[in-house]
Design a protein around this motif. Structure first.
Motif, PDB file in Angstrom:
ATOM      1  N   LYS A  63       5.998   6.133 -12.870  1.00 17.18           N
ATOM      2  CA  LYS A  63       6.055   7.340 -14.230  1.00 17.18           C
ATOM      3  C   LYS A  63       4.152   8.267 -13.127  1.00 17.18           C
ATOM      4  O   LYS A  63       3.691   9.397 -13.891  1.00 17.18           O
ATOM      5  CB  LYS A  63       5.455   6.869 -15.752  1.00 17.18           C
ATOM      6  N   ALA A  64       3.471   7.513 -12.842  1.00 17.78           N
ATOM      7  CA  ALA A  64       1.144   8.386 -12.438  1.00 17.78           C
ATOM      8  C   ALA A  64       2.146   9.107 -11.433  1.00 17.78           C
ATOM      9  O   ALA A  64       1.590  10.041 -11.278  1.00 17.78           O
ATOM     10  CB  ALA A  64       1.981   7.085 -12.076  1.00 17.78           C
ATOM     11  N   ARG A  65       3.625   9.624 -10.162  1.00 15.13           N
ATOM     12  CA  ARG A  65       4.156  10.108  -9.984  1.00 15.13           C
ATOM     13  C   ARG A  65       4.560  11.522 -10.470  1.00 15.13           C
ATOM     14  O   ARG A  65       4.711  12.951  -9.419  1.00 15.13           O
ATOM     15  CB  ARG A  65       4.269  10.022  -8.504  1.00 15.13           C
ATOM     16  N   GLY A  66       4.836  11.084 -11.367  1.00 12.37           N
ATOM     17  CA  GLY A  66       6.461  12.383 -11.978  1.00 12.37           C
ATOM     18  C   GLY A  66       7.644  12.067 -11.499  1.00 12.37           C
ATOM     19  O   GLY A  66       7.847  13.536 -11.385  1.00 12.37           O
ATOM     20  N   SER A  67       7.552  11.094 -11.048  1.00 12.53           N
ATOM     21  CA  SER A  67       8.662  10.581 -10.331  1.00 12.53           C
ATOM     22  C   SER A  67      10.056  10.238 -11.279  1.00 12.53           C
ATOM     23  O   SER A  67      10.125   9.359 -12.416  1.00 12.53           O
ATOM     24  CB  SER A  67       8.972   9.944  -8.989  1.00 12.53           C
TER      25      SER A  67
ATOM     26  N   SER B 232      -3.605   4.425  -8.086  1.00  6.04           N
ATOM     27  CA  SER B 232      -4.579   4.278  -7.063  1.00  6.04           C
ATOM     28  C   SER B 232      -3.291   5.874  -7.021  1.00  6.04           C
ATOM     29  O   SER B 232      -3.691   6.653  -6.365  1.00  6.04           O
ATOM     30  CB  SER B 232      -4.336   3.343  -5.867  1.00  6.04           C
ATOM     31  N   LEU B 233      -1.506   5.066  -7.167  1.00  5.77           N
ATOM     32  CA  LEU B 233      -1.204   6.498  -6.791  1.00  5.77           C
ATOM     33  C   LEU B 233      -1.111   7.970  -7.921  1.00  5.77           C
ATOM     34  O   LEU B 233      -1.252   8.827  -7.326  1.00  5.77           O
ATOM     35  CB  LEU B 233       0.102   6.427  -7.317  1.00  5.77           C
ATOM     36  N   ALA B 234      -1.590   8.160  -9.018  1.00  5.74           N
ATOM     37  CA  ALA B 234      -2.067   8.764  -9.719  1.00  5.74           C
ATOM     38  C   ALA B 234      -3.157   9.171  -9.093  1.00  5.74           C
ATOM     39  O   ALA B 234      -3.660  10.197  -9.531  1.00  5.74           O
ATOM     40  CB  ALA B 234      -2.403   8.274 -11.412  1.00  5.74           C
TER      41      ALA B 234
ATOM     42  N   LEU C  75       3.377  15.922  -2.745  1.00  3.56           N
ATOM     43  CA  LEU C  75       4.790  16.138  -2.509  1.00  3.56           C
ATOM     44  C   LEU C  75       5.601  15.232  -3.462  1.00  3.56           C
ATOM     45  O   LEU C  75       5.669  13.961  -3.580  1.00  3.56           O
ATOM     46  CB  LEU C  75       4.344  14.824  -0.855  1.00  3.56           C
ATOM     47  N   PRO C  76       6.995  15.891  -3.653  1.00  6.82           N
ATOM     48  CA  PRO C  76       7.776  15.156  -4.676  1.00  6.82           C
ATOM     49  C   PRO C  76       8.211  14.206  -4.276  1.00  6.82           C
ATOM     50  O   PRO C  76       8.155  13.672  -2.788  1.00  6.82           O
ATOM     51  CB  PRO C  76       8.733  16.445  -4.293  1.00  6.82           C
ATOM     52  N   VAL C  77       8.069  13.264  -4.456  1.00  5.38           N
ATOM     53  CA  VAL C  77       8.379  11.571  -4.414  1.00  5.38           C
ATOM     54  C   VAL C  77       9.339  10.866  -5.642  1.00  5.38           C
ATOM     55  O   VAL C  77       9.510  11.189  -6.433  1.00  5.38           O
ATOM     56  CB  VAL C  77       7.653  10.729  -5.048  1.00  5.38           C
ATOM     57  N   GLN C  78      10.564  10.154  -5.063  1.00  7.23           N
ATOM     58  CA  GLN C  78      11.693   9.733  -6.120  1.00  7.23           C
ATOM     59  C   GLN C  78      12.053   8.303  -5.309  1.00  7.23           C
ATOM     60  O   GLN C  78      11.661   8.103  -4.851  1.00  7.23           O
ATOM     61  CB  GLN C  78      13.137  10.374  -5.747  1.00  7.23           C
ATOM     62  N   PHE C  79      12.698   8.184  -6.393  1.00  5.75           N
ATOM     63  CA  PHE C  79      11.802   5.961  -6.242  1.00  5.75           C
ATOM     64  C   PHE C  79      13.204   5.716  -5.862  1.00  5.75           C
ATOM     65  O   PHE C  79      14.298   5.910  -6.687  1.00  5.75           O
ATOM     66  CB  PHE C  79      11.847   5.320  -6.882  1.00  5.75           C
TER      67      PHE C  79
ATOM     68  N   ASP D 295       1.067  -1.318   0.119  1.00  5.82           N
ATOM     69  CA  ASP D 295       0.386  -0.082  -0.107  1.00  5.82           C
ATOM     70  C   ASP D 295       0.727   1.342  -0.146  1.00  5.82           C
ATOM     71  O   ASP D 295       0.957   2.065   1.124  1.00  5.82           O
ATOM     72  CB  ASP D 295      -1.068  -0.116   0.943  1.00  5.82           C
ATOM     73  N   LEU D 296       1.516   1.985  -0.908  1.00  7.27           N
ATOM     74  CA  LEU D 296       2.563   3.002  -1.456  1.00  7.27           C
ATOM     75  C   LEU D 296       1.548   4.207  -1.022  1.00  7.27           C
ATOM     76  O   LEU D 296       2.244   4.772  -1.095  1.00  7.27           O
ATOM     77  CB  LEU D 296       3.198   2.534  -2.673  1.00  7.27           C
ATOM     78  N   GLY D 297       0.473   3.544  -1.487  1.00  5.65           N
ATOM     79  CA  GLY D 297      -0.460   4.934  -1.612  1.00  5.65           C
ATOM     80  C   GLY D 297      -0.427   5.683  -0.522  1.00  5.65           C
ATOM     81  O   GLY D 297      -0.398   6.809   0.609  1.00  5.65           O
ATOM     82  N   ALA D 298      -1.017   4.609   0.697  1.00  5.29           N
ATOM     83  CA  ALA D 298      -1.533   4.809   2.168  1.00  5.29           C
ATOM     84  C   ALA D 298      -0.113   5.857   2.714  1.00  5.29           C
ATOM     85  O   ALA D 298       0.341   6.083   3.694  1.00  5.29           O
ATOM     86  CB  ALA D 298      -2.010   4.224   2.642  1.00  5.29           C
TER      87      ALA D 298
END
Length: 302
Positions: free
Chosen positions: A238-242, A207-209, A215-219, A172-175
């Motif tokens: 890609k969904a987060r533009g990260s 779900s992330l989209a 909040l800026p996110v990087q992986f 559950d990365l979105g949460a």
């Protein structure tokens, strides 16, 4: 200049005495003009005080101008924003460490999870005491350490964590991202998120989209160097533009993470990502000082 406004508009009330002074001066000039219509101007000039020094511009005009400029400066004229001078010290990084069974794979020595902890420790050292926090997630996110500048305690707390301590398996990365945003909002500091994971469930991309967080996110992906980046992780980024940063044997990856964490952040403290308005009142100071300097001239008076 559409954004022009005064940061401290209540100081403009100090213009009221200036307006009163100018009204009185105008009335005095009108009284003098009335006498000139009734008396011989050659006689009147000897009766009026300082008439021989009569000038269109008087010290009282200079006083009024300096007063007005001083009030405007105190009111804080502004039309553009600037970053907070303390942003670098306050910027927080929330690390989301995936704590699921796949992270125990040993295709990366000693294991994906252990390597992730090593990378996290190196990153915290690079941040040189900047505030960081740790959240672990699988089926649900769980706070391990709130924002702190003590990087050693974060590493120590993470050392003994394994997927066995998690209440449920999942992804559950979105949460977890929403939990990170709440953490930064409660702390009142700007910041960003780093997700350290090997894979992301493909269903998470959709779900992330939909997650409202800006909040800026990087992986940082933890996989063998010869392996391609997980498709689900790429879709989530890609969904987060990260940006997805692949793990390296040296510290190039964590250097990249540290740089991005410093440059990409959301000012969640203000609620809308806005920066502070820049006070431009100091531009009036040279003119104010120049005008005030005339009062040192001998013989000047109201």
């Amino acid at each position: 200049m559409a954004d022009f406004h005064f940061i401290r508009p209540w100081f403009l009330l100090a213009l009221i005495p200036v307006i009163g002074m100018l009204v009185l001066l105008f009335r005095q000039q009108n009284e003098g003009a009335a006498w000139m219509r009734m008396m011989d101007p050659r006689l009147l000039k000897h009766l009026l005080v300082d008439e021989k020094k009569h000038s269109r511009w008087k010290p009282v005009h200079l006083l009024a101008a300096v007063w007005v400029l001083s009030v405007l400066a105190l009111a804080g004229p502004s039309w553009r924003k600037q970053a907070s001078p303390f942003a670098d010290d306050q910027a927080g990084l929330v690390i989301l460490l995936k704590m699921s069974g796949s992270m125990e794979a040993t295709d990366v020595e000693p294991s994906r999870l252990d390597r992730a902890k090593f990378k996290m420790r190196d990153l915290l050292e690079l941040r040189n005491g900047a505030a960081s926090a740790l959240i672990v997630y699988s089926g649900s996110p769980h706070l391990v350490m709130p924002l702190t500048k003590d990087d050693s305690i974060i590493s120590s707390m993470a050392e003994g964590l394994t997927p066995d301590v998690m209440p449920s398996e999942g992804d559950d990365l979105g949460a977890a991202i929403l939990a990170a945003e709440t953490l930064l909002k409660d702390a009142g500091v700007p910041g960003s998120v780093l997700v350290i994971a090997d894979v992301v469930d493909p269903s998470q991309a959709a779900s992330l989209a939909k997650v409202a967080s800006k909040l800026p996110v990087q992986f940082l992906t933890i996989q063998p160097g010869t392996s391609a980046v997980d498709a689900g992780l790429q879709a989530a980024a890609k969904a987060r533009g990260s940006e997805v940063i692949s793990m390296t044997e040296d510290d190039v990856d964590v250097q990249r993470v540290a740089n991005l964490a410093q440059s990409k952040m959301l000012n969640v403290a203000s609620g809308d990502g806005s920066e502070a308005w820049k006070d431009a009142g100091y531009w009036f100071l040279p003119v104010i000082l120049l005008g005030a300097g005339f009062w040192w001239r001998k013989g000047w008076q109201l």
